[in-house]
Design a protein around this motif. Structure first.
Motif, PDB file in Angstrom:
ATOM      1  N   VAL A 175       8.687   8.700   0.234  1.00  0.00           N
ATOM      2  CA  VAL A 175       8.969   9.535  -0.931  1.00  0.00           C
ATOM      3  C   VAL A 175       8.226  10.861  -0.728  1.00  0.00           C
ATOM      4  N   ILE A 176       8.971  11.937  -0.644  1.00  0.00           N
ATOM      5  CA  ILE A 176       8.381  13.263  -0.419  1.00  0.00           C
ATOM      6  C   ILE A 176       8.449  14.053  -1.722  1.00  0.00           C
ATOM      7  N   VAL A 177       7.324  14.634  -2.108  1.00  0.00           N
ATOM      8  CA  VAL A 177       7.257  15.382  -3.363  1.00  0.00           C
ATOM      9  C   VAL A 177       6.804  16.810  -3.086  1.00  0.00           C
ATOM     10  N   ASP A 178       7.114  17.709  -4.023  1.00  0.00           N
ATOM     11  CA  ASP A 178       6.578  19.065  -3.923  1.00  0.00           C
ATOM     12  C   ASP A 178       5.275  19.148  -4.712  1.00  0.00           C
ATOM     13  N   VAL A 224       0.831  -1.190   0.000  1.00  0.00           N
ATOM     14  CA  VAL A 224       0.000   0.000   0.000  1.00  0.00           C
ATOM     15  C   VAL A 224       0.868   1.244   0.000  1.00  0.00           C
ATOM     16  N   VAL A 225       0.343   2.311  -0.596  1.00  0.00           N
ATOM     17  CA  VAL A 225       0.970   3.628  -0.527  1.00  0.00           C
ATOM     18  C   VAL A 225       0.065   4.509   0.328  1.00  0.00           C
ATOM     19  N   LEU A 226       0.603   5.025   1.420  1.00  0.00           N
ATOM     20  CA  LEU A 226      -0.142   5.902   2.304  1.00  0.00           C
ATOM     21  C   LEU A 226       0.192   7.343   1.959  1.00  0.00           C
ATOM     22  N   THR A 227      -0.834   8.185   1.867  1.00  0.00           N
ATOM     23  CA  THR A 227      -0.602   9.584   1.540  1.00  0.00           C
ATOM     24  C   THR A 227      -1.497  10.460   2.396  1.00  0.00           C
ATOM     25  N   THR A 281       5.516  -1.091   2.858  1.00  0.00           N
ATOM     26  CA  THR A 281       4.629   0.065   2.785  1.00  0.00           C
ATOM     27  C   THR A 281       5.405   1.276   2.284  1.00  0.00           C
ATOM     28  N   VAL A 282       4.732   2.130   1.528  1.00  0.00           N
ATOM     29  CA  VAL A 282       5.309   3.382   1.055  1.00  0.00           C
ATOM     30  C   VAL A 282       4.483   4.529   1.617  1.00  0.00           C
ATOM     31  N   ILE A 283       5.161   5.557   2.078  1.00  0.00           N
ATOM     32  CA  ILE A 283       4.512   6.832   2.406  1.00  0.00           C
ATOM     33  C   ILE A 283       4.931   7.821   1.334  1.00  0.00           C
ATOM     34  N   ARG A 303      -2.671  11.847  -5.901  1.00  0.00           N
ATOM     35  CA  ARG A 303      -2.470  11.872  -7.355  1.00  0.00           C
ATOM     36  C   ARG A 303      -1.078  11.359  -7.714  1.00  0.00           C
ATOM     37  N   TYR A 304      -0.047  11.893  -7.026  1.00  0.00           N
ATOM     38  CA  TYR A 304       1.316  11.481  -7.360  1.00  0.00           C
ATOM     39  C   TYR A 304       1.593  10.051  -6.917  1.00  0.00           C
ATOM     40  N   SER A 305       0.953   9.601  -5.851  1.00  0.00           N
ATOM     41  CA  SER A 305       1.133   8.210  -5.414  1.00  0.00           C
ATOM     42  C   SER A 305       0.642   7.252  -6.484  1.00  0.00           C
ATOM     43  N   ARG A 306      -0.468   7.590  -7.109  1.00  0.00           N
ATOM     44  CA  ARG A 306      -1.007   6.737  -8.166  1.00  0.00           C
ATOM     45  C   ARG A 306      -0.106   6.733  -9.388  1.00  0.00           C
TER      46      ARG A 306
END
Length: 337
Positions: free
Chosen positions: A324-327, A229-232, A268-270, A239-242
């Motif tokens: 994974v942290i995004v702007d 799972v990707v937790l956001t 797991t991914v955050i 959107r970016y997780s998908r």
């Protein structure tokens, strides 16, 4: 059945288990969410939607005296009808928080006053009870009203629609929130440098009932995710997780990362914007940085050192969790070692 707000496809088992089949049309229209247990939870309206509705009603009441409801097209593209109380250019609207139990602005009154413009043109004036930024940031100048771009677009569009429908040449609309300064003290505004009132926000126009939803439907989805799972924490993160992890189920958990990680079984991914993620890793991450928000920190030369330190410490505590942290533009600005 698909949620038109998030594009999430509800499993057929959830639909079959629905305890209130008469509410499923609201789920299909995006007015509510369906949980794994079959419970339907109603979405509320954001401060941006409430502001748009009251401004539109004030303008419409210039031509038809009384108005008790208006249609507003939300930033997510869905049109809703919002109850209002408007008479001869003055309108009131009370914020509907839906099933979200912790909304500090629930039931807050918004007031708009509209007057015809003899010279033409449309002017929107944020007034008492709407906060403003106390200092310059990367995205906002000091003194700028705390109104997000999607919310402002919705307000201006709603006013323009009302001007056309009422047959006016133009109007000036003043928006106030009489108890805004008082209620803002219960929000994050004082901590992020917004003074004098509430923020007018709304990425989609809806308030999600996450406090209930996360404990009833979301945790079950996390536990049953077949390929991890990707937790956001928010909609941009979703959107970016998908996009980044198309083979995993992306789940929006808001500020409930702790409960979500406990429910996760397997790798797991955050993934998401830095604010809630860094605050979850270390509530005191801003101490000594001179920054008011994590987003502000992410634009400074300190970011690489601070983010690297916090990511390494987090990996020691959660060795099977990748971060994974995004702007806001989807650029990766931090990643687990």
């Amino acid at each position: 059945m698909r949620d038109p707000v998030t594009d999430f496809e509800y499993p057929e088992a959830w639909v079959t288990a629905c305890r209130s089949p008469d509410l499923l049309p609201d789920v299909r229209r995006g007015f509510a969410v369906l949980t794994a247990s079959g419970t339907v939870l109603r979405r509320g309206f954001t401060t941006g939607t409430t502001a748009a509705a009251v401004c539109k009603a004030a303008v419409l009441s210039l031509s038809c005296e009384t108005v008790d409801g208006v249609e507003v097209t939300l930033p997510c593209g869905i049109t809703v009808r919002v109850p209002v109380d408007a008479y001869r250019g003055r309108a009131s609207c009370w914020k509907d928080a839906g099933a979200y139990p912790s909304d500090a602005t629930a039931g807050l009154e918004f007031v708009a006053t509209a007057v015809p413009s003899l010279s033409g043109g449309v002017q929107f004036v944020p007034g008492e009870g709407i906060g403003s930024f106390g200092r310059n940031t990367r995205r906002h100048l000091q003194g700028t009203p705390a109104i997000s771009a999607p919310a402002l677009d919705c307000i201006r569009r709603s006013i323009d629609e009302a001007v056309e429908e009422a047959g006016l040449h133009g109007t000036t609309v003043i928006l106030t929130v009489p108890r805004g300064a008082e209620v803002a003290q219960k929000t994050l505004n004082p901590k992020i440098g917004v003074h004098g009132g509430i923020s007018v926000l709304g990425t989609t126009g809806f308030v999600e009932p996450w406090d209930d939803h996360v404990t009833e439907g979301v945790l079950d989805r996390i536990a049953r995710a077949p390929r991890g799972v990707v937790l956001t924490t928010g909609r941009l993160g979703l959107r970016y997780s998908r996009l980044f992890f198309p083979d995993r189920e992306a789940v929006l958990v808001g500020n409930h990362l702790s409960e979500a990680l406990q429910a996760a079984d397997g790798d797991t991914v955050i993934c998401g914007l830095p604010g809630l993620i860094l605050k979850f890793m270390n509530p005191n991450v801003l101490f000594g940085t001179g920054c008011a928000t994590v987003e502000e920190l992410s634009t400074t030369p300190q970011w690489e050192e601070v983010a690297g330190r916090e990511l390494a410490a987090f990996l020691n505590r959660y060795p099977r969790v990748r971060v994974v942290i995004v702007d806001r533009d989807g650029r990766v600005i931090g990643e687990s070692p």
